[in-house]
Scaffold this motif. Structure first.
Motif: not given
Length: 159
Positions: A50-55, A62-64, A94-98, A113-123
């Motif tokens: 949900e945090l990644a989707l909000t970002a 429009d998507r993770i 056009g993909r963005r790291p999150v 800081w502790r890293q909990h999740a990493a991925g890519e956003l796309a549209d």
């Protein structure tokens, strides 16, 4: 930010990235105490999603495209954590790291800081040959059967 866990969102000075920040505690979100394993309260993986989707929505994606859960986000009964969701600049496609981070609210600046999740956003539109799954046209899906979960957690805890 309109998200209950993320109080602020801003563009970074370089104009390419974004930072969403917030605070999370059991005092503010007591329902999270119900998501515990062996007495340790964990933020559900769907919360990190949900945090990644909000970002994603904040930056116009429009998507993770991908999200890897790296480490559980543990909540102490009497403390709070600071959250940071960092979105990088778009690449050639056009993909963005999150990345989702946390740190105890009372931690000093030298505590990492502790890293909990990493991925890519796309549209963009989803094509028929894409690996992305489409939303089901009907819910529940045809053939689904209801599963009674009464007593499940008590039985699981007893084991």
């Amino acid at each position: 930010s309109d998200h209950p866990w993320l109080g602020a969102a801003l563009g970074l000075a370089d104009g390419e990235g974004h930072l969403l920040t917030g605070r999370l505690s059991l005092a503010d979100q007591p329902w999270l105490a119900e998501h515990a394993a062996f007495g340790t309260v964990l933020v559900p993986g769907t919360g990190l999603l949900e945090l990644a989707l909000t970002a994603a929505h904040h930056v116009g994606a429009d998507r993770i495209e991908e999200l890897t859960l790296l480490e559980p986000l543990v909540l102490a009964e009497d403390g709070a954590v600071r959250l940071q969701v960092v979105v990088g600049a778009p690449n050639a496609e056009g993909r963005r790291p999150v990345v989702v981070y946390s740190r105890a609210e009372d931690a000093s600046d030298d505590v990492p800081w502790r890293q909990h999740a990493a991925g890519e956003l796309a549209d963009g539109s989803v094509t028929a040959d894409s690996d992305t799954f489409a939303e089901p046209a009907q819910w529940p899906v045809p053939g689904a059967e209801r599963v009674d979960l009464d007593g499940f957690y008590d039985a699981f805890a007893a084991r």
